[in-house]
Design a protein around this motif. Sequence first.
Motif, PDB file in Angstrom:
ATOM      1  N   MET B   1      36.823  26.641 -19.724  1.00  0.00           N
ATOM      2  CA  MET B   1      35.575  27.228 -20.224  1.00  0.00           C
ATOM      3  C   MET B   1      35.864  28.208 -21.348  1.00  0.00           C
ATOM      4  O   MET B   1      35.082  28.343 -22.273  1.00  0.00           O
ATOM      5  N   ARG B   2      37.034  28.871 -21.273  1.00  0.00           N
ATOM      6  CA  ARG B   2      37.355  29.852 -22.301  1.00  0.00           C
ATOM      7  C   ARG B   2      37.518  29.188 -23.669  1.00  0.00           C
ATOM      8  O   ARG B   2      37.006  29.667 -24.668  1.00  0.00           O
ATOM      9  N   ASN B   3      38.219  28.023 -23.678  1.00  0.00           N
ATOM     10  CA  ASN B   3      38.365  27.263 -24.929  1.00  0.00           C
ATOM     11  C   ASN B   3      37.011  26.938 -25.534  1.00  0.00           C
ATOM     12  O   ASN B   3      36.788  27.071 -26.726  1.00  0.00           O
ATOM     13  N   PHE B   4      36.114  26.476 -24.679  1.00  0.00           N
ATOM     14  CA  PHE B   4      34.792  26.060 -25.138  1.00  0.00           C
ATOM     15  C   PHE B   4      34.013  27.262 -25.655  1.00  0.00           C
ATOM     16  O   PHE B   4      33.368  27.191 -26.709  1.00  0.00           O
ATOM     17  N   ALA B   5      34.095  28.379 -24.944  1.00  0.00           N
ATOM     18  CA  ALA B   5      33.381  29.587 -25.374  1.00  0.00           C
ATOM     19  C   ALA B   5      33.921  30.071 -26.726  1.00  0.00           C
ATOM     20  O   ALA B   5      33.146  30.434 -27.619  1.00  0.00           O
ATOM     21  N   ASP B   6      35.232  30.047 -26.887  1.00  0.00           N
ATOM     22  CA  ASP B   6      35.836  30.446 -28.170  1.00  0.00           C
ATOM     23  C   ASP B   6      35.378  29.511 -29.291  1.00  0.00           C
ATOM     24  O   ASP B   6      35.070  29.951 -30.391  1.00  0.00           O
ATOM     25  N   LEU B   7      35.350  28.217 -28.979  1.00  0.00           N
ATOM     26  CA  LEU B   7      34.928  27.233 -29.978  1.00  0.00           C
ATOM     27  C   LEU B   7      33.501  27.519 -30.441  1.00  0.00           C
ATOM     28  O   LEU B   7      33.219  27.550 -31.641  1.00  0.00           O
ATOM     29  N   LEU B   8      32.611  27.776 -29.493  1.00  0.00           N
ATOM     30  CA  LEU B   8      31.219  28.066 -29.849  1.00  0.00           C
ATOM     31  C   LEU B   8      31.138  29.294 -30.746  1.00  0.00           C
ATOM     32  O   LEU B   8      30.458  29.296 -31.768  1.00  0.00           O
ATOM     33  N   ASP B   9      31.849  30.362 -30.341  1.00  0.00           N
ATOM     34  CA  ASP B   9      31.771  31.602 -31.103  1.00  0.00           C
ATOM     35  C   ASP B   9      32.313  31.431 -32.522  1.00  0.00           C
ATOM     36  O   ASP B   9      31.799  32.016 -33.461  1.00  0.00           O
ATOM     37  N   LEU B 122      28.583  31.331 -10.659  1.00  0.00           N
ATOM     38  CA  LEU B 122      29.367  30.974 -11.853  1.00  0.00           C
ATOM     39  C   LEU B 122      29.493  32.171 -12.793  1.00  0.00           C
ATOM     40  O   LEU B 122      30.571  32.460 -13.305  1.00  0.00           O
ATOM     41  N   LEU B 123      28.372  32.870 -13.029  1.00  0.00           N
ATOM     42  CA  LEU B 123      28.399  34.017 -13.946  1.00  0.00           C
ATOM     43  C   LEU B 123      29.392  35.077 -13.458  1.00  0.00           C
ATOM     44  O   LEU B 123      30.088  35.695 -14.253  1.00  0.00           O
ATOM     45  N   ASP B 124      29.474  35.240 -12.131  1.00  0.00           N
ATOM     46  CA  ASP B 124      30.414  36.217 -11.574  1.00  0.00           C
ATOM     47  C   ASP B 124      31.864  35.910 -11.943  1.00  0.00           C
ATOM     48  O   ASP B 124      32.687  36.808 -12.026  1.00  0.00           O
ATOM     49  N   ARG B 125      32.145  34.626 -12.128  1.00  0.00           N
ATOM     50  CA  ARG B 125      33.546  34.230 -12.327  1.00  0.00           C
ATOM     51  C   ARG B 125      33.982  34.219 -13.785  1.00  0.00           C
ATOM     52  O   ARG B 125      35.127  33.955 -14.093  1.00  0.00           O
ATOM     53  N   LEU B 126      33.061  34.467 -14.715  1.00  0.00           N
ATOM     54  CA  LEU B 126      33.374  34.276 -16.134  1.00  0.00           C
ATOM     55  C   LEU B 126      33.400  35.595 -16.912  1.00  0.00           C
ATOM     56  O   LEU B 126      32.806  36.582 -16.493  1.00  0.00           O
ATOM     57  N   ASP B 127      34.062  35.563 -18.063  1.00  0.00           N
ATOM     58  CA  ASP B 127      34.039  36.730 -18.962  1.00  0.00           C
ATOM     59  C   ASP B 127      32.807  36.624 -19.874  1.00  0.00           C
ATOM     60  O   ASP B 127      32.111  35.600 -19.869  1.00  0.00           O
ATOM     61  N   PRO B 128      32.486  37.682 -20.647  1.00  0.00           N
ATOM     62  CA  PRO B 128      31.210  37.675 -21.382  1.00  0.00           C
ATOM     63  C   PRO B 128      31.024  36.476 -22.323  1.00  0.00           C
ATOM     64  O   PRO B 128      29.941  35.891 -22.367  1.00  0.00           O
ATOM     65  N   ALA B 129      32.065  36.091 -23.061  1.00  0.00           N
ATOM     66  CA  ALA B 129      31.912  34.975 -23.992  1.00  0.00           C
ATOM     67  C   ALA B 129      31.624  33.688 -23.224  1.00  0.00           C
ATOM     68  O   ALA B 129      30.783  32.878 -23.629  1.00  0.00           O
ATOM     69  N   ALA B 130      32.302  33.507 -22.099  1.00  0.00           N
ATOM     70  CA  ALA B 130      32.091  32.300 -21.299  1.00  0.00           C
ATOM     71  C   ALA B 130      30.722  32.341 -20.604  1.00  0.00           C
ATOM     72  O   ALA B 130      30.083  31.312 -20.434  1.00  0.00           O
ATOM     73  N   ARG B 131      30.282  33.547 -20.223  1.00  0.00           N
ATOM     74  CA  ARG B 131      28.940  33.650 -19.625  1.00  0.00           C
ATOM     75  C   ARG B 131      27.881  33.227 -20.645  1.00  0.00           C
ATOM     76  O   ARG B 131      26.926  32.525 -20.329  1.00  0.00           O
ATOM     77  N   PHE B 132      28.069  33.656 -21.892  1.00  0.00           N
ATOM     78  CA  PHE B 132      27.138  33.278 -22.960  1.00  0.00           C
ATOM     79  C   PHE B 132      27.128  31.748 -23.123  1.00  0.00           C
ATOM     80  O   PHE B 132      26.066  31.128 -23.182  1.00  0.00           O
ATOM     81  N   ALA B 133      28.315  31.172 -23.177  1.00  0.00           N
ATOM     82  CA  ALA B 133      28.408  29.715 -23.327  1.00  0.00           C
ATOM     83  C   ALA B 133      27.728  29.014 -22.152  1.00  0.00           C
ATOM     84  O   ALA B 133      26.996  28.044 -22.337  1.00  0.00           O
ATOM     85  N   LEU B 134      27.956  29.513 -20.948  1.00  0.00           N
ATOM     86  CA  LEU B 134      27.353  28.903 -19.758  1.00  0.00           C
ATOM     87  C   LEU B 134      25.820  28.945 -19.836  1.00  0.00           C
ATOM     88  O   LEU B 134      25.146  27.945 -19.590  1.00  0.00           O
ATOM     89  N   ILE B 135      25.276  30.108 -20.197  1.00  0.00           N
ATOM     90  CA  ILE B 135      23.812  30.241 -20.223  1.00  0.00           C
ATOM     91  C   ILE B 135      23.220  29.330 -21.290  1.00  0.00           C
ATOM     92  O   ILE B 135      22.233  28.632 -21.064  1.00  0.00           O
ATOM     93  N   LYS B 136      23.841  29.316 -22.467  1.00  0.00           N
ATOM     94  CA  LYS B 136      23.328  28.455 -23.535  1.00  0.00           C
ATOM     95  C   LYS B 136      23.432  26.981 -23.133  1.00  0.00           C
ATOM     96  O   LYS B 136      22.532  26.181 -23.394  1.00  0.00           O
ATOM     97  N   LEU B 137      24.526  26.630 -22.500  1.00  0.00           N
ATOM     98  CA  LEU B 137      24.735  25.250 -22.059  1.00  0.00           C
ATOM     99  C   LEU B 137      23.686  24.858 -21.012  1.00  0.00           C
ATOM    100  O   LEU B 137      23.048  23.817 -21.106  1.00  0.00           O
ATOM    101  N   ALA B 138      23.496  25.747 -20.037  1.00  0.00           N
ATOM    102  CA  ALA B 138      22.622  25.418 -18.916  1.00  0.00           C
ATOM    103  C   ALA B 138      21.152  25.378 -19.321  1.00  0.00           C
ATOM    104  O   ALA B 138      20.379  24.601 -18.792  1.00  0.00           O
ATOM    105  N   THR B 139      20.769  26.215 -20.290  1.00  0.00           N
ATOM    106  CA  THR B 139      19.360  26.260 -20.677  1.00  0.00           C
ATOM    107  C   THR B 139      19.089  25.415 -21.921  1.00  0.00           C
ATOM    108  O   THR B 139      17.988  25.412 -22.443  1.00  0.00           O
ATOM    109  N   GLY B 140      20.113  24.726 -22.400  1.00  0.00           N
ATOM    110  CA  GLY B 140      19.913  23.807 -23.523  1.00  0.00           C
ATOM    111  C   GLY B 140      19.661  24.484 -24.842  1.00  0.00           C
ATOM    112  O   GLY B 140      18.946  23.969 -25.691  1.00  0.00           O
ATOM    113  N   GLY B 141      20.241  25.649 -25.042  1.00  0.00           N
ATOM    114  CA  GLY B 141      19.990  26.384 -26.286  1.00  0.00           C
ATOM    115  C   GLY B 141      21.176  26.448 -27.221  1.00  0.00           C
ATOM    116  O   GLY B 141      21.362  27.434 -27.915  1.00  0.00           O
TER     117      GLY B 141
END
Lengths: 359, 531
Positions: B1-9, B122-141
Amino acid sequence: MLPEISPDKSDFRCLKNDLSSYLMKPQNLLQPRPAGLYCPPGDFYIDPVRPVERALITHGHADHARAGHGQVLATKQTLDIMALRYGTNFARSRQAISYGETLTLDGVGVSFHPAGHVLGSAQIAVEKSGLRIVASGDYKRHPDQTCAAFEPVRCDVFITEATFGLPVFVHPDPSQEIRRLTASLMQFPERAHILGAYSLGKAQRVIKLLRIAGYNTPILIHGALEKLCRYYEGQGIDLGELEPATVEKDLADRAAGRVIVAPPSVFGERWTRRFADPLNVFVSGWMRIRQRAKQRGVELPLILSDHADWNELIATIRETEAGEVWVTHGREEAIVRWCELNGIKARPLNLVGYEDEAE
Amino acid sequence: MRNFADLLDRLVLTPSRNGKIRLLTDHFKAVPDPDRGYALAALTGGLDFPAVKPAMLRTLIGERMDEVLFAYSYDYVGDLAETISLVWPTTLEEETPPPLSEIVQTLSRLGRAEAPSVMAGLLDRLDPAARFALIKLATGGLRIGVSARLAKQALARFGDRDISEIEELWHGLEPPYETLFAWLEGKTQKPVSTAKALFRPVMLAHPVGDGELSKLDPADYVAEWKWDGIRVQAVCEDGVKRLYSRTGDDISGAFPDLLSSFEAEMTLDGELLVGKPDLRTGTFSDLQQRLNRKTVSKKMLGEYPVFLRCYDLLQAEGEDLRALPFIQRRAALQERISGLSQDRFDLSPLVDFTSWEDLDAKRRAPPHPVIEGVMLKRRDSSYVPGRPKGPWFKWKRDPFIIDAVLLYAQRGHGKRSSYYSDYTFGVWTGPEDAPELVPVGKAYFGFTDEELKQIDKYVRDNTIERFGPVRSVRAERDRGLVLEIAFEGLNRSTRHKSGVAMRFPRISRLRWDKPAAEADRLETLTSMLDS
Ligand SMILES: [Zn+2]
């Protein structure tokens, strides 16, 4: 290690939450005035924003340390930095004070304690009639190899900055941020990486962090950073090999794949055109907010700050055991709210003249 | 997830196309299956998790922090997903966060009822960048400036293949695209798709260059009108119907009116237009009402019906016709089109001509305003994906030209970030003796690097005011920089003060010689609207 303030510790503990029982009211010891925070019994200002007769200066950033005062009391390093910036005659007289040393000014005890912000930065403790107020200036708790670490000072009133006084600001581990920079240098070796970093403190810290991470290539620096970097080195902070980024002939490769450190104001300026396809890297706590990075055309934001983040602010407030907190320059309302929720009396100071962007 | 979050940012802050492609190809190299495939799916809009809604996340954070502190934070940040990702109280943040594939699988199995607790876990297990990626991914934004086309280009670069090969396969593949990556890495054969109604990469034309036609024999070519709609491909195979854009995006959902009356086994290449074939061909602005929509209302369908004006036939009754010469395909098209609904399909007519001069005259005076030029196709040309040099040419009507005055300049991005490279220009309006400049458009290309330097210097030397990255520039009757602007067409616009909006404006010349007072007036533009 907490410096003691009262001869009788137990006495202090039971009294500290009830400031009314002191003879001295806090607002009579330190009070906001248009020129800055003023101490009437001691007749001095802390970090005044306009010229005054007697000034105590927490650190060398331009919005805290201004030229033109009568007498200035500060750490030796802060005085040196002011002389570098304004010339040796920046005040009529200058007096150096060491960390932990106490002076008495018209019956008011004054001592300076490391603030962990930049080289020479100090919190100033002001004490009279058993009442102690600490004006922290700018401070941080994250480790920093380029200055003395913050020391919490127990006090009755703690004056805290609030530059990053919102729960959204939690600065990550600096080494993680540096790894993102070194990864980008490998991924985009044809581009010059221009690091926008404030010239006092941040620039030297980011250079030091790169060196600690094993980056040994000479780093190019903008002319505005040169004196301060040399001063840091003179103070025993090894920054590795630095080269001026202003000499055209040295830039045959137009600094492709190199690190250039410059003040953030160069972004978007013609100065950057000498470099190969510049990649803007902004080194700042503000980079936590994506929109901030986007607005400034930053391609690689590095979240690295010399100011306390939210967690550091609230941890520090607790550690000082202050019964009352005064909040200044930044997002005062959120810190005041947190204090209220945690049963600590708090109010904003509404001092003017300290820059939001002073990173 | 960290790779993906970095890629998005990084993607969101990297303005250059090549920079984005580099970030994507490096990601495909560095990240193993199936994570890279899910990243690709997330970026190309291939994932959908209906169980997670922003309001639910808002409730979750409300249970975890003081409402007032949250309100201050949200007010400062401005974006709900970002605010929540930043203020989420860190409890179990893990050294090695769960991989993207695990997160995608968790989300895809998620029901409405359990969604809050699973998301919180899930949010509990992630760092801020990954939490952002997760929320955007899950809500389709995930709006981060990466088109499906760009992702396909990165795949082509990654595997050193032509993009048309990827486009042709694309709709038959499913996340996490393991067979695609295996082929691109040279480990297996090209995947064979059994899916129906796939996209066939489109054949494109080169513009006619100076003096080029003199080397060609008019007898080798046929000409047809070039219509000003959008180029599409309509496919029907075994009852499966699809409408694709020129780049292979599936746009079927927005055009049920066309597809529902498409009853024949064939693949058509044509121009999508608004109107009724035999009665009325609508303008591009009419067509715009129907573009970029996921669904379409009844009212829209009634007011702006679409039809397909057919250029070519690629497949009929399961037989691939692409290798045949153009004239044979054209004959087959002509024969079969009569079997289709007359309201929705017609044949783009050929243009008779005897010489290039004759055709040039016809091109300059087309019989219909929605014609933007002519197409030349070699009679013997087979249908080849991409833009081969020689078989097809487009010969457009000359662009519209006006002289306008530079009003504002904005700093560019990336390579141009130290230059004022985006220009807003205006024309004169109001009484002749007291005219004012009204903005009519923006352009950021058409000039050389040397001209860019000259304009940049002019902007810096003639700045009146600065607003962040924008400068307003002196523009008066006797002082101002005149820009010759070329553009492809003009639409009415209620969004612009001038009432007009240009299509594809670019700077065709710098008129240092021309006094600002002699730039065009708005009336010149409005008269072009009616032409
Ligand atoms: Zn400071």
